[in-house]
Design an enzyme around this catalytic site. Sequence first.
Site, PDB file in Angstrom:
ATOM      1  N   ARG A 122      34.067  26.928  37.012  1.00 19.14           N
ATOM      2  CA  ARG A 122      35.377  27.609  36.309  1.00 19.14           C
ATOM      3  C   ARG A 122      35.049  27.852  35.292  1.00 19.14           C
ATOM      4  NH1 ARG A 122      35.598  21.945  37.205  1.00 19.14           N
ATOM      5  NH2 ARG A 122      37.269  21.882  38.797  1.00 19.14           N
ATOM      6  N   LYS A 144      38.032  42.674  32.831  1.00 21.04           N
ATOM      7  CA  LYS A 144      38.549  42.828  34.080  1.00 21.04           C
ATOM      8  C   LYS A 144      37.884  42.721  35.290  1.00 21.04           C
ATOM      9  CE  LYS A 144      43.496  45.524  34.419  1.00 21.04           C
ATOM     10  NZ  LYS A 144      43.690  46.549  35.131  1.00 21.04           N
ATOM     11  N   GLU A 186      37.072  59.524  33.881  1.00 21.02           N
ATOM     12  CA  GLU A 186      37.653  58.096  33.381  1.00 21.02           C
ATOM     13  C   GLU A 186      37.666  58.905  31.816  1.00 21.02           C
ATOM     14  OE1 GLU A 186      39.010  55.753  34.358  1.00 21.02           O
ATOM     15  OE2 GLU A 186      37.557  55.061  36.026  1.00 21.02           O
ATOM     16  N   LYS A 222      39.489  52.066  24.037  1.00 19.69           N
ATOM     17  CA  LYS A 222      39.701  51.375  25.018  1.00 19.69           C
ATOM     18  C   LYS A 222      39.098  49.782  24.285  1.00 19.69           C
ATOM     19  CE  LYS A 222      38.705  48.847  30.093  1.00 19.69           C
ATOM     20  NZ  LYS A 222      38.359  49.117  30.885  1.00 19.69           N
ATOM     21  N   GLU A 232      47.305  43.075  30.206  1.00 20.58           N
ATOM     22  CA  GLU A 232      48.331  44.155  30.737  1.00 20.58           C
ATOM     23  C   GLU A 232      49.639  43.472  30.690  1.00 20.58           C
ATOM     24  OE1 GLU A 232      45.779  46.302  33.245  1.00 20.58           O
ATOM     25  OE2 GLU A 232      48.065  46.878  34.502  1.00 20.58           O
ATOM     26  N   ARG A 236      48.294  47.477  28.006  1.00 20.95           N
ATOM     27  CA  ARG A 236      47.225  48.652  28.302  1.00 20.95           C
ATOM     28  C   ARG A 236      47.104  49.146  29.787  1.00 20.95           C
ATOM     29  NH1 ARG A 236      42.426  44.258  30.075  1.00 20.95           N
ATOM     30  NH2 ARG A 236      40.794  45.827  30.939  1.00 20.95           N
ATOM     31  N   ASN A 240      46.280  53.026  32.921  1.00 19.19           N
ATOM     32  CA  ASN A 240      46.163  53.010  34.433  1.00 19.19           C
ATOM     33  C   ASN A 240      46.192  54.843  34.862  1.00 19.19           C
ATOM     34  OD1 ASN A 240      46.155  50.675  35.585  1.00 19.19           O
ATOM     35  ND2 ASN A 240      47.461  50.314  35.265  1.00 19.19           N
ATOM     36  N   HIS A 243      45.695  56.239  37.887  1.00 17.37           N
ATOM     37  CA  HIS A 243      44.817  55.274  38.559  1.00 17.37           C
ATOM     38  C   HIS A 243      46.737  55.226  40.344  1.00 17.37           C
ATOM     39  CE1 HIS A 243      42.135  55.192  35.734  1.00 17.37           C
ATOM     40  NE2 HIS A 243      41.195  54.618  37.249  1.00 17.37           N
ATOM     41  N   HIS A 247      44.356  55.266  43.673  1.00 13.64           N
ATOM     42  CA  HIS A 247      43.718  53.232  43.984  1.00 13.64           C
ATOM     43  C   HIS A 247      44.833  53.951  45.852  1.00 13.64           C
ATOM     44  CE1 HIS A 247      43.974  50.951  40.544  1.00 13.64           C
ATOM     45  NE2 HIS A 247      42.425  51.584  40.784  1.00 13.64           N
ATOM     46  N   HIS A 259      35.817  56.249  42.737  1.00 11.89           N
ATOM     47  CA  HIS A 259      37.230  55.835  42.293  1.00 11.89           C
ATOM     48  C   HIS A 259      37.268  57.119  40.905  1.00 11.89           C
ATOM     49  CE1 HIS A 259      39.866  53.798  39.257  1.00 11.89           C
ATOM     50  NE2 HIS A 259      38.659  53.850  38.851  1.00 11.89           N
TER      51      HIS A 259
HETATM   52  N1  LIG Z   1      37.132  46.389  35.596  1.00 14.35           N
HETATM   53  C1  LIG Z   1      37.415  47.895  35.154  1.00 14.35           C
HETATM   54  O1  LIG Z   1      38.400  47.797  34.298  1.00 14.35           O
HETATM   55  C2  LIG Z   1      37.140  49.158  35.951  1.00 14.35           C
HETATM   56  C3  LIG Z   1      37.428  50.353  35.172  1.00 14.35           C
HETATM   57  C4  LIG Z   1      36.968  51.306  36.079  1.00 14.35           C
HETATM   58  C5  LIG Z   1      37.022  51.613  37.025  1.00 14.35           C
HETATM   59  N2  LIG Z   1      36.461  50.695  37.836  1.00 14.35           N
HETATM   60  C6  LIG Z   1      35.231  49.811  38.869  1.00 14.35           C
HETATM   61  O2  LIG Z   1      34.295  50.050  39.097  1.00 14.35           O
HETATM   62  C7  LIG Z   1      34.245  50.571  40.134  1.00 14.35           C
HETATM   63  C8  LIG Z   1      33.355  51.933  40.036  1.00 14.35           C
HETATM   64  O3  LIG Z   1      32.209  51.848  39.320  1.00 14.35           O
HETATM   65  P1  LIG Z   1      30.941  52.833  40.102  1.00 14.35           P
HETATM   66  O4  LIG Z   1      31.788  54.669  39.623  1.00 14.35           O
HETATM   67  O5  LIG Z   1      29.781  52.818  38.475  1.00 14.35           O
HETATM   68  O6  LIG Z   1      30.343  52.948  41.051  1.00 14.35           O
HETATM   69  P2  LIG Z   1      28.874  52.490  41.380  1.00 14.35           P
HETATM   70  O7  LIG Z   1      28.786  50.620  40.775  1.00 14.35           O
HETATM   71  O8  LIG Z   1      29.160  52.342  43.021  1.00 14.35           O
HETATM   72  O9  LIG Z   1      27.936  52.830  41.120  1.00 14.35           O
HETATM   73  C9  LIG Z   1      28.082  54.585  41.982  1.00 14.35           C
HETATM   74  C10 LIG Z   1      26.589  54.822  42.496  1.00 14.35           C
HETATM   75  O10 LIG Z   1      25.891  54.820  41.272  1.00 14.35           O
HETATM   76  C11 LIG Z   1      24.240  54.568  41.353  1.00 14.35           C
HETATM   77  N3  LIG Z   1      24.070  53.312  40.622  1.00 14.35           N
HETATM   78  C12 LIG Z   1      24.480  52.946  39.282  1.00 14.35           C
HETATM   79  N4  LIG Z   1      23.847  53.639  38.488  1.00 14.35           N
HETATM   80  C13 LIG Z   1      22.893  54.221  38.641  1.00 14.35           C
HETATM   81  C14 LIG Z   1      21.810  55.008  37.454  1.00 14.35           C
HETATM   82  N5  LIG Z   1      21.924  54.808  36.474  1.00 14.35           N
HETATM   83  N6  LIG Z   1      20.757  55.728  38.251  1.00 14.35           N
HETATM   84  C15 LIG Z   1      21.317  55.520  39.951  1.00 14.35           C
HETATM   85  N7  LIG Z   1      22.039  55.721  40.470  1.00 14.35           N
HETATM   86  C16 LIG Z   1      22.707  54.204  39.779  1.00 14.35           C
HETATM   87  C17 LIG Z   1      25.396  53.177  41.673  1.00 14.35           C
HETATM   88  O11 LIG Z   1      23.941  52.767  42.961  1.00 14.35           O
HETATM   89  C18 LIG Z   1      26.200  53.649  43.213  1.00 14.35           C
HETATM   90  O12 LIG Z   1      25.654  53.674  44.550  1.00 14.35           O
HETATM   91  C19 LIG Z   1      35.129  50.914  41.458  1.00 14.35           C
HETATM   92  O13 LIG Z   1      35.073  49.790  41.831  1.00 14.35           O
HETATM   93  C20 LIG Z   1      36.014  50.578  40.443  1.00 14.35           C
HETATM   94  O14 LIG Z   1      37.198  50.691  40.953  1.00 14.35           O
HETATM   95  C21 LIG Z   1      36.566  48.391  37.107  1.00 14.35           C
HETATM   96 ZN   LIG Z   2      39.585  53.447  36.970  1.00  8.29          ZN
END
Ligand SMILES: NC(=O)c1ccc[n+]([C@@H]2O[C@H](COP(=O)([O-])OP(=O)(O)OC[C@H]3O[C@@H](n4cnc5c(N)ncnc54)[C@H](O)[C@@H]3O)[C@@H](O)[C@H]2O)c1
Ligand SMILES: [Zn+2]
Length: 356
Positions: A122, A144, A186, A222, A232, A236, A240, A243, A247, A259
């Site tokens: 939990r 999130k 972003e 943020k 949200e 908040r 988006n 977005h 999506h 993304h």
């Molecule tokens: N929670 C939130 O508020 C929020 C906000 C925006 C996006 N997201 C989510 O985040 C995700 C996208 O995140 P992302 O773009 O970081 O993707 P990711 O985590 O898939 O990373 C992108 C790629 O980079 C590689 N990588 C990561 N760090 C590295 C480094 N330092 N050196 C070399 N390679 C590296 C990873 O292995 C992957 O192949 C999506 O699922 C999206 O929905 C969440």
């Molecule tokens: Zn985003």
Amino acid sequence: MKKQILTTPDGESYPILTGTGLLETCGQEIAALTAPCRAMIVSDSNVAPLYLEKVVNSLKLAGFEVHTHVVSPGENSKSIAVFGALLESFAEAHLTRTDIAVALGGGVIGDLTGFAAGCYLRGIRFVQIPTTLLSAVDASVGGKTAINLQHGKNLAGMFHQPAAVYCDINTLKSLTPHELADGAAEAIKTGILGDPELFAIYETGDPENDAEEIISRAVAYKSKIVTEDPQEHGVRKLLNLGHTAAHAIELLSNFAISHGHAVAIGTAIVTRAAVKRGIMKNDEGTRIINTLKRNHLPTDSAFTAKELSKIATLDKKAAAKDITVIIPETIGRCRMEKIPISALEGLFADGLGEQV
Ligand SMILES: NC(=O)c1ccc[n+]([C@@H]2O[C@H](COP(=O)([O-])OP(=O)(O)OC[C@H]3O[C@@H](n4cnc5c(N)ncnc54)[C@H](O)[C@@H]3O)[C@@H](O)[C@H]2O)c1
Ligand SMILES: [Zn+2]
């Protein structure tokens, strides 16, 4: 080194550190938050060979009993199966309520680990060590967490704030130009929402050499929004921007479009629609499109307004009859508008220059 503090209305408060050398010192930092305990570091198989050992050593040196769990890279790891295996791994390592999870990676690892930490027993604490620009400027902050279902992105998740965020900008050096562009999308979004100076770094500056400034500006915006509206219900939703289409683009492309790239296209679509509808001045709209392009981001969609709106209205953010869309007014100010679901296709069509 920059230190920022995010405090939620119910009094939860956590530090966000941005600088160099944090992989080496994170053990000490975490030990200042919690007495040394068991720590489960979660990472992916791209990040682990580069940075896991440093984090393991730092935590061990600070007295933690360290466990690791490495998943495949990419969006597919935000799945029920990977999530289930991670929870089993927490149990296998005998993590208790007072132990901690550590997300070492991009947004995928942060979202997955945060959700697992929120569910296990939990809720146990977790810290974010973002290693992508996208995760540093956006995903790691704000609490999130989510995984995807076959019906859509982020359909299972919860709000679970991290206990701390440590962003070591040295890790950004191993990102590809494509991954850096994902983060730029972003950050540019944040500039359009509320920080014209952040936007200017991408419009005319040298973003590759300004990571600390970019991240701390994005985190400041943020944090302000999350502090006001952690769950949200209101402001908040502004985050988006771009977005709703993004999506849908990610899903329609079967996640071949990442993304951040999808967010750039989504932002370009609402920008053009805002110009066409007289909400944003033409020259400001052009500046946004040109700034996305300058930072190697796409601004056109291979999908039609009909295809995008059909998928977007299945998205969880679509309430029964209406959908809230974020429309840019100027660079630095956007508005939230509730429109009937049936009006979304027309908005996208305006943004894509289509006739409907
Ligand atoms: N929670 C939130 O508020 C929020 C906000 C925006 C996006 N997201 C989510 O985040 C995700 C996208 O995140 P992302 O773009 O970081 O993707 P990711 O985590 O898939 O990373 C992108 C790629 O980079 C590689 N990588 C990561 N760090 C590295 C480094 N330092 N050196 C070399 N390679 C590296 C990873 O292995 C992957 O192949 C999506 O699922 C999206 O929905 C969440
Ligand atoms: Zn985003």
